[in-house]
Design a protein around this motif. Structure first.
Motif: not given
Ligand code: WTA
Length: 660
Positions: A397, A399, A421-422, A425-426, A512, A528, A539
């Motif tokens: 979600g 960093p 560390d996954t 994004q949505t 990103d 972002r 977000r």
């Molecule tokens: C950020 C959540 C760094 C990123 C699953 C992305 C991350 C946004 C990471 C999506 C990670 C998600 N390391 N940043 N492991 N995982 N992000 O749509 O900026 O709620 O574009 O999805 O979260 O957020 P969303």
């Protein structure tokens, strides 16, 4: 673009434990590279093979990828399947009927276990209930529910009858809910009387009533209410039904609706850089395929695992790694209601111990807040709990900073569990870049490498590839099965947002920034590049918050920026100009509180600015553009060293420096 490589300074490397690697689904980097090579050599063949091997098809697909209307890509389109059938019936056929599917722990600690047979029955009965109210294939159903067995059942039941669900997080306000109901054209809302968080009962049904009363919701024929607390609600005759009444007497057999792989399984609203939230539309076949594959690859899921993803079903993580992925692979999973700090900040560790979780997946914000809590109270320190059941940890979600990563690795994983560390994004439906726990050497703070078949790259503003070591814009060069299909009802916005012409219209723009390590090629996400904030992994668009603020009768102008925050990653800082003169002292504090509550009503409590500063004006260029980069510096409390020669009104900076 920054040339600074944050991972260069990180010298700690953690190779996978030998025992883990020996038994892993993808064991060793050679196995990873072999899959990558297969995808490179025959991209469609690679995905077709995996789709045939992993999914049950009622009618097999004959074409894999259709690019004729790119970027409106289609995967496995003439194949027919049903997502709920793949998550439930398939497991019954495999003899897993008695296996526990869900271990649900409520806010008060009560535990309910649901087997695959029982879940199948609940889903079929509820699906029949939905059908009895005339809901069918292609209808949209909004789900505004607490974390519960019933929430998962509601989503699966929609999938079973081919209705497209749109889950709205229970923390959104009536106004946000109404906007989503209208945009998606919902015929039904499924909710609960109340939700329970940290011992507090919070209304849900009353908010649905309020949302529907805001207007334009005439398509909503019914509201179905799950009774969570027994708290008082008003039931509108004819329109509203209790969930338990609706399922009573319904048959436990419900033939699944076989749909095209491209049939929209769900629409989930998320924030973009401009305007109103976007309804991210996902498919059935490609989406489920990736949910399953990432359960196998990233989480190395095995028959005896007890998987726990702490997300809420209101977010994509809860969709892919609670409602769909774990069930599609026949896993046992934990689902929890409440918050990590109630009854105390040991809740997560207590639940891992009690339910013998083997895989734990949570957000950096939760980890950081629990580090603080454990530092302050030794009795809830993770070392007071038996966490030896764990074999794998995950982060999602936002960093994860290396310090939090190390704490997680040491204190929760006992230095024996890989941390994945996954990054995703949505819009991506599932993981994009992540370590593979039995293969990838880990580096704290890096999501390492792209999964096989995911053609991630870093480019400059003109779309040209950048070498490793140079920061740039993250893109994905080939379509992949679980990608966003469109923005609901707005193909043009979809194309503009994700496949802009500046980049040739053919690559997916993630939104990103990222950088790859010179030596390893490992990715680190640098944040972002648009006006999207990430607060506690949620977000939010700065524009959305600004529009909410200016909707207040007192506000003339507002600009919102993100400010780095030790716990929540980022926090919301708003600079506001009132129609009247600039308030100071107690009056300013009072108005700030009023505005924060206003935003909570307009969007939801998660969008409340942490800080509000008032000015006579905002820093603007001569052409009237707000200089947000200066506001970001002011929010951080740093001195402005940038060029301000284009600034129309430099004197304003002094005024906006001061926090209330
Ligand atoms: C950020 C959540 C760094 C990123 C699953 C992305 C991350 C946004 C990471 C999506 C990670 C998600 N390391 N940043 N492991 N995982 N992000 O749509 O900026 O709620 O574009 O999805 O979260 O957020 P969303």
């Amino acid at each position: 673009m920054s040339d600074l490589d944050p991972v260069k300074a990180e010298s700690r490397i953690f190779p996978p434990p030998a025992a883990f690697a020996a038994d892993a689904t993808i064991s060793g980097m050679d196995a990873y590279y072999a899959l990558c090579a297969e995808a490179e050599q025959d991209y469609e063949g690679f995905w077709a093979r995996l789709a045939r091997e992993n999914l049950h098809w009622y009618k097999p697909f004959s074409t894999t990828l259709d690019e004729t209307q790119a970027p409106l890509y289609k995967w496995f389109e003439d194949g027919l399947l049903n997502v709920s059938y793949n998550c439930l019936d398939v497991n019954l056929q495999k003899g897993l009927g008695d296996k526990v599917a869900l271990v649900f722990e409520a806010d008060g600690g009560e535990v309910t276990k649901v087997s695959y047979t029982e879940l199948h029955q609940k889903v079929c009965q509820f699906a029949n209930g939905l059908k009895s109210l005339g809901v069918g294939k292609g209808d949209r159903v909004v789900i505004y529910m607490p974390m519960s067995v019933e929430g998962v059942v509601a989503m699966q039941a929609c999938a079973r009858i081919g209705a497209t669900h749109s889950v709205v997080f229970g923390g959104f306000s009536a106004k946000s809910l109404q906007e989503r109901i209208v945009d998606v054209g919902a015929v039904m809302v499924i909710t609960a009387d109340q939700q329970v968080r940290g011992g507090k009962h919070l209304p849900l049904k009353a908010i649905v009533d309020e949302a529907l009363a805001l207007g334009d919701c005439q398509k909503v024929r019914n509201v179905v209410v799950y009774q969570r607390t027994g708290g008082e609600v008003t039931m509108a005759g004819g329109r509203d039904r209790w969930m338990h009444d609706l399922v009573a007497g319904q048959s436990a057999v419900c033939e699944p609706e076989w749909v095209s792989a491209e049939h929209p399984l769900f629409i989930l609203y998320t924030s973009g850089s401009t305007g109103k939230p976007k309804g991210v539309q996902h498919s059935s076949g490609g989406y489920l395929l990736w949910a399953m594959l990432t359960m196998k690859w990233t989480f190395d899921i095995k028959p005896n695992d007890v998987f726990w993803c702490t997300a809420d079903i209101g977010w994509v993580t809860g969709h892919t790694y609670i409602t769909y992925g774990p069930l599609a692979v026949g896993a046992t999973e934990i689902v929890f209601e409440g918050i990590p700090t109630y009854p105390n900040a040991g809740r997560f560790w207590d639940m891992i111990q009690k339910h013998k979780a083997t895989i734990f997946y949570t957000a950096p914000t939760a980890i950081r807040s629990l580090i603080k809590a454990a530092d302050g109270d030794a009795t809830i320190h993770p070392n007071k709990y038996d966490l030896s059941s764990l074999r794998l940890l995950g982060s999602v979600g936002e960093p994860i900073n290396p310090e939090a990563w190390m704490w997680y690795y040491k204190n929760i994983g006992g230095e024996k569990c890989p941390v994945v560390d996954t990054f995703w994004q949505t819009e991506t439906g599932g993981h994009m870049m992540t370590p593979l726990p039995g293969a990838t050497p880990l580096v704290p703070g890096s999501c390492t490498l792209a999964l096989p078949g995911i053609m991630a790259a870093i480019v400059d503003e003109t779309g040209h590839d950048l070498p490793n070591g140079q920061g740039g814009i993250l893109v994905v060069k080939r379509p992949w099965p679980s990608m966003i299909r469109t923005i609901w009802g707005d193909d043009e916005r979809f194309k503009k947002s994700y496949f802009p012409e500046e980049f040739g219209g053919k690559v997916y723009l993630a939104g990103d920034g990222a950088i790859r390590n010179k030596d390893t090629g490992y990715f680190t996400i640098t944040g972002r590049i648009d006006d999207v904030l990430n607060v506690s992994g949620h977000r939010m668009g700065t524009m959305e918050i600004e529009s909410a603020l200016v909707a207040h009768p007192m506000v003339a102008e507002a600009a919102v920026v993100g400010k780095p925050d030790e716990t929540t990653g980022e926090s919301i800082c708003a600079f506001v100009v009132l129609k009247r003169s600039r308030p100071t002292g107690d009056e300013a504090k009072q108005i700030a509180t009023e505005l924060r509550n206003w935003v909570a009503k307009e969007i939801g409590p998660i969008a409340k600015p942490k800080e509000i500063r008032f000015g006579d004006n905002l820093p603007k260029t001569r052409s009237g553009k707000i200089m947000r980069r200066l506001l970001r510096v002011l929010a951080k409390g740093e001195e402005i060293t940038q060029d301000i020669s284009t600034l129309e009104n430099p004197a304003i900076l002094e005024q906006l420096k001061q926090a209330l």
